[in-house]
Design a protein around this motif. Structure first.
Motif, PDB file in Angstrom:
ATOM      1  N   GLN A  25       0.831  -1.207   0.000  1.00  0.00           N
ATOM      2  CA  GLN A  25       0.000   0.000   0.000  1.00  0.00           C
ATOM      3  C   GLN A  25       0.863   1.254   0.000  1.00  0.00           C
ATOM      4  N   PRO A  26       0.320   2.353  -0.500  1.00  0.00           N
ATOM      5  CA  PRO A  26       1.080   3.619  -0.430  1.00  0.00           C
ATOM      6  C   PRO A  26       1.507   3.915   0.999  1.00  0.00           C
ATOM      7  N   GLY A  27       2.743   4.370   1.148  1.00  0.00           N
ATOM      8  CA  GLY A  27       3.308   4.626   2.463  1.00  0.00           C
ATOM      9  C   GLY A  27       4.011   3.436   3.080  1.00  0.00           C
ATOM     10  N   GLY A  28       3.869   2.286   2.456  1.00  0.00           N
ATOM     11  CA  GLY A  28       4.488   1.070   2.976  1.00  0.00           C
ATOM     12  C   GLY A  28       5.948   0.933   2.582  1.00  0.00           C
ATOM     13  N   SER A  29       6.515  -0.207   2.955  1.00  0.00           N
ATOM     14  CA  SER A  29       7.936  -0.469   2.715  1.00  0.00           C
ATOM     15  C   SER A  29       8.133  -1.839   2.097  1.00  0.00           C
ATOM     16  N   LEU A  30       9.209  -1.944   1.332  1.00  0.00           N
ATOM     17  CA  LEU A  30       9.671  -3.216   0.785  1.00  0.00           C
ATOM     18  C   LEU A  30      11.189  -3.209   0.788  1.00  0.00           C
ATOM     19  N   ARG A  31      11.756  -4.403   0.845  1.00  0.00           N
ATOM     20  CA  ARG A  31      13.208  -4.536   0.750  1.00  0.00           C
ATOM     21  C   ARG A  31      13.529  -5.527  -0.363  1.00  0.00           C
ATOM     22  N   SER A  65       8.192   4.656   2.467  1.00  0.00           N
ATOM     23  CA  SER A  65       7.256   5.690   2.006  1.00  0.00           C
ATOM     24  C   SER A  65       6.942   5.523   0.523  1.00  0.00           C
ATOM     25  N   LEU A  66       6.617   4.319   0.150  1.00  0.00           N
ATOM     26  CA  LEU A  66       6.389   4.020  -1.260  1.00  0.00           C
ATOM     27  C   LEU A  66       5.175   4.753  -1.802  1.00  0.00           C
ATOM     28  N   LYS A  67       5.277   5.153  -3.066  1.00  0.00           N
ATOM     29  CA  LYS A  67       4.214   5.890  -3.746  1.00  0.00           C
ATOM     30  C   LYS A  67       3.751   5.094  -4.966  1.00  0.00           C
ATOM     31  N   PRO A  68       2.550   5.339  -5.435  1.00  0.00           N
ATOM     32  CA  PRO A  68       2.076   4.628  -6.634  1.00  0.00           C
ATOM     33  C   PRO A  68       3.027   4.800  -7.822  1.00  0.00           C
ATOM     34  N   GLN A 119      16.682 -10.758 -13.569  1.00  0.00           N
ATOM     35  CA  GLN A 119      15.495 -11.031 -14.381  1.00  0.00           C
ATOM     36  C   GLN A 119      14.373 -10.030 -14.112  1.00  0.00           C
ATOM     37  N   GLY A 120      14.490  -9.270 -13.049  1.00  0.00           N
ATOM     38  CA  GLY A 120      13.469  -8.275 -12.726  1.00  0.00           C
ATOM     39  C   GLY A 120      12.482  -8.790 -11.684  1.00  0.00           C
ATOM     40  N   THR A 121      12.029  -7.883 -10.839  1.00  0.00           N
ATOM     41  CA  THR A 121      11.012  -8.219  -9.842  1.00  0.00           C
ATOM     42  C   THR A 121       9.977  -7.094  -9.809  1.00  0.00           C
ATOM     43  N   GLN A 122       8.720  -7.475  -9.782  1.00  0.00           N
ATOM     44  CA  GLN A 122       7.636  -6.491  -9.856  1.00  0.00           C
ATOM     45  C   GLN A 122       7.389  -5.863  -8.487  1.00  0.00           C
ATOM     46  N   VAL A 123       7.310  -4.550  -8.481  1.00  0.00           N
ATOM     47  CA  VAL A 123       6.892  -3.798  -7.301  1.00  0.00           C
ATOM     48  C   VAL A 123       5.645  -3.017  -7.669  1.00  0.00           C
ATOM     49  N   THR A 124       4.569  -3.254  -6.946  1.00  0.00           N
ATOM     50  CA  THR A 124       3.303  -2.578  -7.194  1.00  0.00           C
ATOM     51  C   THR A 124       2.866  -1.858  -5.931  1.00  0.00           C
ATOM     52  N   VAL A 125       2.653  -0.562  -6.056  1.00  0.00           N
ATOM     53  CA  VAL A 125       2.205   0.255  -4.921  1.00  0.00           C
ATOM     54  C   VAL A 125       0.786   0.714  -5.224  1.00  0.00           C
ATOM     55  N   SER A 126      -0.151   0.158  -4.480  1.00  0.00           N
ATOM     56  CA  SER A 126      -1.552   0.436  -4.751  1.00  0.00           C
ATOM     57  C   SER A 126      -2.388   0.157  -3.514  1.00  0.00           C
ATOM     58  N   SER A 127      -3.465   0.928  -3.379  1.00  0.00           N
ATOM     59  CA  SER A 127      -4.390   0.685  -2.276  1.00  0.00           C
ATOM     60  C   SER A 127      -5.525  -0.217  -2.722  1.00  0.00           C
TER      61      SER A 127
END
Length: 126
Positions: A13-19, A84-87, A118-126
């Motif tokens: 979700q927006p505002g979240g974090s990933l590593r 602080s991830l954004k869309p 190979q790439g990894t998908q990051v999706t930021v969405s509510s």
């Protein structure tokens, strides 16, 4: 041959974090720099962040203060902590290893190359 294996992408979700993590393997002697690029649909691939063997870092302006790139030299692994991830951060994230020195074969043949994961998908969405 050198392989880069990425992990850590997903939906947040927006505002979240990933590593994100990326481990390089193969007959590696040294790697000059490792980093992360991303490519959103309809856009060109862009550099997100990179780190050299000496620890120097660079970031694209849009992620400064939110993303942190780090590296474990012993493990040939690079990380990208994304807060602080954004869309607009939604993209496929690619790991890159630049000026990778390898040595292989009976003669110890040395080569220098640039490699991609190979790439990894990051999706930021509510």
């Amino acid at each position: 041959q050198v392989q880069l294996v990425e992990s850590g992408g997903g939906l947040v979700q927006p505002g979240g974090s990933l590593r994100l993590s990326c481990a390089a393997s193969g007959s590696i002697v040294s790697i000059n720099a490792m980093g992360w690029y991303r490519q959103a649909p309809g856009k060109e691939r862009e550099l997100v962040a990179a780190i050299t063997t000496g620890g120097s870092t660079t970031y694209t302006d849009s992620v400064k203060g939110r993303f942190t790139v780090s590296r474990d030299l012993a493990k040939n692994t690079v990380y990208l902590q994304m807060n602080s991830l954004k869309p607009e951060d939604t993209a496929v994230y690619y790991c890159n290893a630049d000026r990778v020195l390898t040595m292989s074969g009976a003669w110890g043949t040395r080569r220098v190359g640039n490699y991609w994961g190979q790439g990894t998908q990051v999706t930021v969405s509510s």
